[in-house]
Design an enzyme around this catalytic site. Structure first.
Site, PDB file in Angstrom:
ATOM      1  N   LYS A   1       0.855  -1.189   0.000  1.00 56.54           N
ATOM      2  CA  LYS A   1       0.000   0.000   0.000  1.00 56.54           C
ATOM      3  C   LYS A   1       0.890   1.239   0.000  1.00 56.54           C
ATOM      4  O   LYS A   1       1.506   1.577   1.010  1.00 56.54           O
ATOM      5  CB  LYS A   1      -0.918   0.027   1.221  1.00 56.54           C
TER       6      LYS A   1
ATOM      7  N   GLU B   1      10.903   1.223   9.935  1.00 61.51           N
ATOM      8  CA  GLU B   1      11.972   2.177   9.641  1.00 61.51           C
ATOM      9  C   GLU B   1      11.326   3.556   9.694  1.00 61.51           C
ATOM     10  O   GLU B   1      10.548   3.918   8.817  1.00 61.51           O
ATOM     11  CB  GLU B   1      12.578   1.874   8.268  1.00 61.51           C
TER      12      GLU B   1
ATOM     13  N   GLU C   1      12.108  16.688  14.507  1.00 65.74           N
ATOM     14  CA  GLU C   1      12.460  16.384  13.118  1.00 65.74           C
ATOM     15  C   GLU C   1      11.673  17.292  12.176  1.00 65.74           C
ATOM     16  O   GLU C   1      10.452  17.222  12.110  1.00 65.74           O
ATOM     17  CB  GLU C   1      12.147  14.918  12.800  1.00 65.74           C
TER      18      GLU C   1
END
Length: 467
Positions: A167, A240, A370
């Site tokens: 997906k 990840e 971030e």
């Protein structure tokens, strides 16, 4: 242009169409299907059926098919690169590089093997370990490298004997669907399935009882939700996720050369890279000089539509991230001194120029979080032990770098950073033969290399009594 999904070897429509926006123009350039929950079930069922036959194949047979897909991608390289730029925004040369990386990653992964390992072989016992396929893998893909990340999942999943349901991100689904067309020409029906949604089928995938593993690349917050959902069915997960990667610059470096490395590591793909430099710690002895060098490089950037020749920095990929990065830009202006960039371009497109902000400190949002965009905070340091502690004071631990003319000293410092990958005097040197793993909130498990391949298997111990 309209595209279809790949389910059980057939290119199929959904219950409705979802528009895909070019982030450089904010215009619709393609429409893709929206998969229903039933179509997800159909894809999983098709994958389960195909996997039962696929696991009987030899490694040589699997290798041949994965290499065939890599060759097919090469035949359509120009088309795929253009699609990536249209949907993701990166400059066309970077998109062409992503296509080449995809080919290379598939090619290398096809060479990997997990042979049986004998633990004991004597008159009493024969004991060995084997690697068994998990079954059906679910791959959930981020929007920053929409083709490469698909290949990161397909290669090891199939080489390990699994089938896969992929997906892609709803804002960058087109290259994945084009990849699906190529997969339909290569693999048995059902072995690879690619479905698209409007950001609503992820929870159904992660909770699906027919999926044995989720391979995910994306944000840490989404990764946490995947891990929680997968626990109910004891799915394996490889996550990840995000990073806030530090670059530590020692006082003995060649300032200009190192600034160019750090800049390249920070602003590739407009900073939308999980392993990008997100904060630079520069020794006070060269701080002003280094900031000036970064600003000079940033001033040369050409920010524009990735299809235009000469563009070096494209747009932010989607409006939601664009608004988020604009918030970080305002924080940067309030927290420190912007010495390059800082502009949001007027008109259409999600463009923000590469921004260097100096005189910021740990504890400020622009340093601690971030950004995932084209903003680089530059922080002073004097004491190496102190800067190591500051670099490690993060919920993340994906990557980082240390730069110094004394390579032994820089390497020693690198070993003290709590991140899965630490480069010395370089940035973003990754490859299919190099394991990629994250500390802390940056992930679970390993991607790439033979260690990454093992993540797509279940170890089995065969223990035989000889008496």
């Amino acid at each position: 242009m309209d595209y279809n999904m790949l389910i059980n070897g057939q290119m199929v429509a959904g219950d409705r169409m979802v528009e895909v926006i070019n982030p450089a123009t904010e215009e619709v350039f393609a429409r893709v299907p929206h998969a229903t929950p039933q179509q997800l079930d159909d894809a999983v069922a098709a994958a389960a059926a195909a996997q039962k036959e696929w696991e009987k194949t030899t490694m040589a047979e699997r290798r041949a098919k994965v290499e065939q897909l890599a060759a097919k991608i090469g035949e359509h390289a120009d088309e795929l690169a253009r699609i990536i730029t249209l949907e993701q925004g990166k400059p066309l040369p970077e998109s062409a590089g992503e296509v080449e990386w995809s080919i290379g990653y598939l090619g290398h992964t096809a060479t990997l093997e997990l042979p049986n390992r004998v633990i004991q072989d004597d008159g009493d016992f024969f004991i060995e370990t084997r690697h068994k396929p998990l079954g059906v893998v679910g791959g959930i893909i981020a929007w920053n490298f929409p083709l490469l990340l698909c290949c990161w999942k397909i290669g090891p999943a199939l080489m390990a004997g699994n089938a896969i349901v992929l997906k892609p991100a709803p804002t960058t689904p087109v290259s994945a669907l084009k990849l699906g067309e190529l997969c339909a020409e290569v693999f048995p029906a059902g072995l690879v399935n690619i479905i698209t949604d409007d950001n609503d089928l992820g929870p159904l995938m992660t909770a699906h009882p027919g999926i044995s593993k989720i391979g995910f690349t994306g944000s840490s917050e989404t990764g946490k939700r995947i891990a929680a959902a997968a626990a109910n069915t004891m799915k394996r997960v490889t996550l990840e996720m995000g990073g806030n990667d530090p670059a530590i610059v020692m006082p003995d470096v060649d300032v200009q050369a190192t600034a160019e490395k750090v800049f390249g590591g920070a602003f590739l793909n407009a900073g939308q890279v999980c392993l990008a430099v997100k904060r630079a710690y520069v020794h006070n002895a060269i701080y002003d000089q280094f900031c000036d060098a970064l600003a000079g490089i940033a001033s040369q950037a050409v920010v524009d539509d990735g299809l235009k020749q000469g563009t070096t920095v494209g747009p932010i990929q989607n409006k939601q991230q664009y608004e988020k990065v604009k918030g970080y830009l305002e924080d940067a202006k309030a927290s420190g001194k912007v010495i390059a960039g800082g502009e949001v371009r007027a008109g259409k497109g999600y463009f923000i120029s590469p921004t260097i902000v100096r005189d910021v400190q740990d504890g400020q949002k622009i340093v601690d979080e971030e950004q995932f965009g084209p903003i680089l905070p530059v922080i002073r340091f004097d004491d190496i032990d102190d800067v190591i502690a500051r670099a490690n004071n993060s919920e993340y631990g994906l990557g980082g770098s240390v730069h110094g003319a004394d390579v032994d000293k820089a390497t020693e410092v690198a070993g003290r950073i709590d991140s899965g990958t630490i480069w010395v005097n370089q940035q973003l040197n990754i490859g299919p033969h190099i394991p990629m793993a994250g500390f802390k909130g940056s992930g679970l498990g390993v991607e790439q290399s033979v260690e990454g391949l093992a993540e797509y298997t279940q170890m089995q111990v065969i223990n035989v009594a000889r008496t």
